[in-house]
Design a protein around this motif. Structure first.
Motif, PDB file in Angstrom:
ATOM      1  N   MET A  53       0.839  -1.209   0.000  1.00  0.00           N
ATOM      2  CA  MET A  53       0.000   0.000   0.000  1.00  0.00           C
ATOM      3  C   MET A  53       0.875   1.260   0.000  1.00  0.00           C
ATOM      4  SD  MET A  53      -3.632   0.141   1.568  1.00  0.00           S
ATOM      5  CE  MET A  53      -3.845   0.845   3.179  1.00  0.00           C
ATOM      6  N   ALA A  54       2.007   1.207   0.751  1.00  0.00           N
ATOM      7  CA  ALA A  54       2.900   2.371   0.752  1.00  0.00           C
ATOM      8  C   ALA A  54       3.635   2.441  -0.576  1.00  0.00           C
ATOM      9  CB  ALA A  54       3.891   2.283   1.896  1.00  0.00           C
ATOM     10  N   GLN A  55       3.846   3.667  -1.036  1.00  0.00           N
ATOM     11  CA  GLN A  55       4.555   3.872  -2.293  1.00  0.00           C
ATOM     12  C   GLN A  55       6.001   4.218  -1.981  1.00  0.00           C
ATOM     13  OE1 GLN A  55       3.034   4.449  -5.602  1.00  0.00           O
ATOM     14  NE2 GLN A  55       4.282   6.047  -6.520  1.00  0.00           N
ATOM     15  N   LYS A  56       6.908   3.468  -2.614  1.00  0.00           N
ATOM     16  CA  LYS A  56       8.328   3.726  -2.428  1.00  0.00           C
ATOM     17  C   LYS A  56       8.619   5.182  -2.842  1.00  0.00           C
ATOM     18  CE  LYS A  56      12.592   1.461  -4.003  1.00  0.00           C
ATOM     19  NZ  LYS A  56      13.150   2.551  -4.798  1.00  0.00           N
ATOM     20  N   ASP A  57       9.469   5.824  -2.089  1.00  0.00           N
ATOM     21  CA  ASP A  57       9.875   7.203  -2.382  1.00  0.00           C
ATOM     22  C   ASP A  57       8.797   8.257  -2.111  1.00  0.00           C
ATOM     23  OD1 ASP A  57      12.338   6.239  -3.137  1.00  0.00           O
ATOM     24  OD2 ASP A  57      11.784   6.106  -5.253  1.00  0.00           O
ATOM     25  N   CYS A  58       7.681   7.861  -1.525  1.00  0.00           N
ATOM     26  CA  CYS A  58       6.684   8.876  -1.154  1.00  0.00           C
ATOM     27  C   CYS A  58       6.968   9.332   0.278  1.00  0.00           C
ATOM     28  CB  CYS A  58       5.270   8.328  -1.265  1.00  0.00           C
ATOM     29  SG  CYS A  58       4.039   9.445  -0.557  1.00  0.00           S
ATOM     30  N   ILE A  59       7.213  10.625   0.420  1.00  0.00           N
ATOM     31  CA  ILE A  59       7.606  11.168   1.726  1.00  0.00           C
ATOM     32  C   ILE A  59       6.486  11.005   2.760  1.00  0.00           C
ATOM     33  CG2 ILE A  59       6.927  13.551   1.229  1.00  0.00           C
ATOM     34  CD1 ILE A  59       9.688  14.298   2.445  1.00  0.00           C
ATOM     35  N   PHE A  60       5.235  11.155   2.336  1.00  0.00           N
ATOM     36  CA  PHE A  60       4.141  11.043   3.306  1.00  0.00           C
ATOM     37  C   PHE A  60       3.875   9.581   3.679  1.00  0.00           C
ATOM     38  CE2 PHE A  60       1.936  15.443   2.550  1.00  0.00           C
ATOM     39  CZ  PHE A  60       3.073  16.075   3.046  1.00  0.00           C
ATOM     40  N   LYS A 119       6.265   7.501   3.996  1.00  0.00           N
ATOM     41  CA  LYS A 119       7.353   7.251   4.946  1.00  0.00           C
ATOM     42  C   LYS A 119       7.040   7.865   6.307  1.00  0.00           C
ATOM     43  CE  LYS A 119      11.047   6.489   1.668  1.00  0.00           C
ATOM     44  NZ  LYS A 119      12.194   7.024   0.950  1.00  0.00           N
ATOM     45  N   ILE A 120       6.431   9.037   6.311  1.00  0.00           N
ATOM     46  CA  ILE A 120       6.019   9.645   7.583  1.00  0.00           C
ATOM     47  C   ILE A 120       4.965   8.762   8.260  1.00  0.00           C
ATOM     48  CG2 ILE A 120       4.679  11.571   8.537  1.00  0.00           C
ATOM     49  CD1 ILE A 120       6.329  13.439   6.699  1.00  0.00           C
ATOM     50  N   ALA A 121       3.979   8.321   7.480  1.00  0.00           N
ATOM     51  CA  ALA A 121       2.906   7.483   8.049  1.00  0.00           C
ATOM     52  C   ALA A 121       3.468   6.167   8.580  1.00  0.00           C
ATOM     53  CB  ALA A 121       1.833   7.225   6.993  1.00  0.00           C
ATOM     54  N   GLY A 122       4.500   5.660   7.920  1.00  0.00           N
ATOM     55  CA  GLY A 122       5.105   4.395   8.328  1.00  0.00           C
ATOM     56  C   GLY A 122       6.181   4.544   9.386  1.00  0.00           C
ATOM     57  N   GLY A 123       6.467   5.777   9.794  1.00  0.00           N
ATOM     58  CA  GLY A 123       7.467   6.017  10.830  1.00  0.00           C
ATOM     59  C   GLY A 123       8.901   5.945  10.335  1.00  0.00           C
ATOM     60  N   GLU A 124       9.078   5.873   9.008  1.00  0.00           N
ATOM     61  CA  GLU A 124      10.436   5.804   8.440  1.00  0.00           C
ATOM     62  C   GLU A 124      11.117   7.167   8.435  1.00  0.00           C
ATOM     63  OE1 GLU A 124      10.990   3.800   4.560  1.00  0.00           O
ATOM     64  OE2 GLU A 124       8.941   3.141   4.912  1.00  0.00           O
ATOM     65  N   ILE A 125      10.289   8.229   8.387  1.00  0.00           N
ATOM     66  CA  ILE A 125      10.814   9.601   8.458  1.00  0.00           C
ATOM     67  C   ILE A 125      10.180  10.246   9.679  1.00  0.00           C
ATOM     68  CG2 ILE A 125      10.671  11.894   7.390  1.00  0.00           C
ATOM     69  CD1 ILE A 125      10.978  10.688   4.724  1.00  0.00           C
ATOM     70  N   ASP A 126      11.004  10.949  10.445  1.00  0.00           N
ATOM     71  CA  ASP A 126      10.505  11.590  11.658  1.00  0.00           C
ATOM     72  C   ASP A 126       9.559  12.731  11.333  1.00  0.00           C
ATOM     73  OD1 ASP A 126      11.590  10.067  13.569  1.00  0.00           O
ATOM     74  OD2 ASP A 126      13.315  11.359  13.976  1.00  0.00           O
ATOM     75  N   SER A 127       8.502  12.821  12.110  1.00  0.00           N
ATOM     76  CA  SER A 127       7.620  13.986  12.045  1.00  0.00           C
ATOM     77  C   SER A 127       6.911  14.048  13.385  1.00  0.00           C
ATOM     78  CB  SER A 127       6.607  13.860  10.916  1.00  0.00           C
ATOM     79  OG  SER A 127       5.654  12.878  11.265  1.00  0.00           O
ATOM     80  N   GLU A 128       6.264  15.170  13.625  1.00  0.00           N
ATOM     81  CA  GLU A 128       5.529  15.302  14.884  1.00  0.00           C
ATOM     82  C   GLU A 128       4.090  14.857  14.648  1.00  0.00           C
ATOM     83  OE1 GLU A 128       4.769  18.713  18.184  1.00  0.00           O
ATOM     84  OE2 GLU A 128       6.483  19.005  16.852  1.00  0.00           O
ATOM     85  N   ILE A 129       3.862  13.587  14.894  1.00  0.00           N
ATOM     86  CA  ILE A 129       2.527  13.029  14.663  1.00  0.00           C
ATOM     87  C   ILE A 129       1.603  13.431  15.807  1.00  0.00           C
ATOM     88  CG2 ILE A 129       1.223  10.860  14.542  1.00  0.00           C
ATOM     89  CD1 ILE A 129       3.530   9.721  12.859  1.00  0.00           C
ATOM     90  N   VAL A 130       0.442  13.968  15.456  1.00  0.00           N
ATOM     91  CA  VAL A 130      -0.495  14.425  16.490  1.00  0.00           C
ATOM     92  C   VAL A 130      -1.720  13.521  16.602  1.00  0.00           C
ATOM     93  CG1 VAL A 130       0.279  16.823  16.412  1.00  0.00           C
ATOM     94  CG2 VAL A 130      -1.573  16.086  14.896  1.00  0.00           C
ATOM     95  N   TYR A 131      -1.919  12.673  15.600  1.00  0.00           N
ATOM     96  CA  TYR A 131      -3.043  11.721  15.652  1.00  0.00           C
ATOM     97  C   TYR A 131      -2.742  10.606  14.667  1.00  0.00           C
ATOM     98  CZ  TYR A 131      -7.507   9.486  15.082  1.00  0.00           C
ATOM     99  OH  TYR A 131      -8.482   8.537  15.046  1.00  0.00           O
ATOM    100  N   GLN A 132      -3.122   9.368  15.030  1.00  0.00           N
ATOM    101  CA  GLN A 132      -3.088   8.296  14.034  1.00  0.00           C
ATOM    102  C   GLN A 132      -4.040   7.182  14.421  1.00  0.00           C
ATOM    103  OE1 GLN A 132       0.691   6.191  13.620  1.00  0.00           O
ATOM    104  NE2 GLN A 132       1.420   7.087  15.538  1.00  0.00           N
ATOM    105  N   ASP A 133      -4.602   6.564  13.394  1.00  0.00           N
ATOM    106  CA  ASP A 133      -5.375   5.335  13.583  1.00  0.00           C
ATOM    107  C   ASP A 133      -5.083   4.447  12.382  1.00  0.00           C
ATOM    108  OD1 ASP A 133      -7.080   6.142  11.452  1.00  0.00           O
ATOM    109  OD2 ASP A 133      -8.498   7.100  12.806  1.00  0.00           O
TER     110      ASP A 133
END
Ligand code: 5GP
Ligand code: ZN
Length: 116
Positions: A1-8, A10-24
């Motif tokens: 489902m995740a697309q290789k080289d897609c920054i978002f 990677k963020i959703a998958g925790g591969e790139i750091d971001s300040e996540i404020v909500y997830q389900d």
């Protein structure tokens, strides 16, 4: 489902750091790296869909999920009384720069209309 080289993805998958404020299991929300207002949160589906114009019929339920999360986050951020804006930029003339569909939740200052 995740697309290789897609920054978002990677963020959703925790591969790139971001300040996540909500997830389900369907939606992830995180702080925009270049905020345009005191509150600037990006809300995305986990599913990689490039743009709103690429939604198939089964994908549209995700918009209800995203809106539900937006309203809850707006309340959590104290924006309910003064108001806020929920924006989708679609395609190049729409101003879209990241090709994983996302909504901007903006608030905390007076926003103008029309946008540039
Ligand atoms: P668009 O112009 O596509 O509607 O919005 C893309 C948004 O993603 C911009 O507001 C930009 O600041 C944000 N953005 C781009 N790359 C990253 C990143 O790596 N991390 C985070 N948190 N936000 C990003
Ligand atoms: Zn993606």
């Amino acid at each position: 489902m995740a697309q290789k080289d897609c920054i978002f993805c990677k963020i959703a998958g925790g591969e790139i750091d971001s300040e996540i404020v909500y997830q389900d299991d369907r939606v992830v929300a995180f702080q925009d790296a270049n905020p345009q207002a005191p509150v600037h949160i990006l809300i995305i589906p986990r599913k990689h869909i490039p743009s709103l114009k690429d939604f198939s019929e089964e994908d549209f339920d995700l918009l209800a999920d995203i809106h539900r999360v937006a309203v809850k986050l707006a309340d959590k951020e104290g924006l309910t009384e003064e108001g806020f804006r929920l924006v989708n930029n679609c395609g190049s003339q729409g101003g879209q720069t990241v090709d994983h569909v996302h909504y901007h939740l903006l608030g905390g200052r007076q926003l103008t209309w029309p946008p540039g």
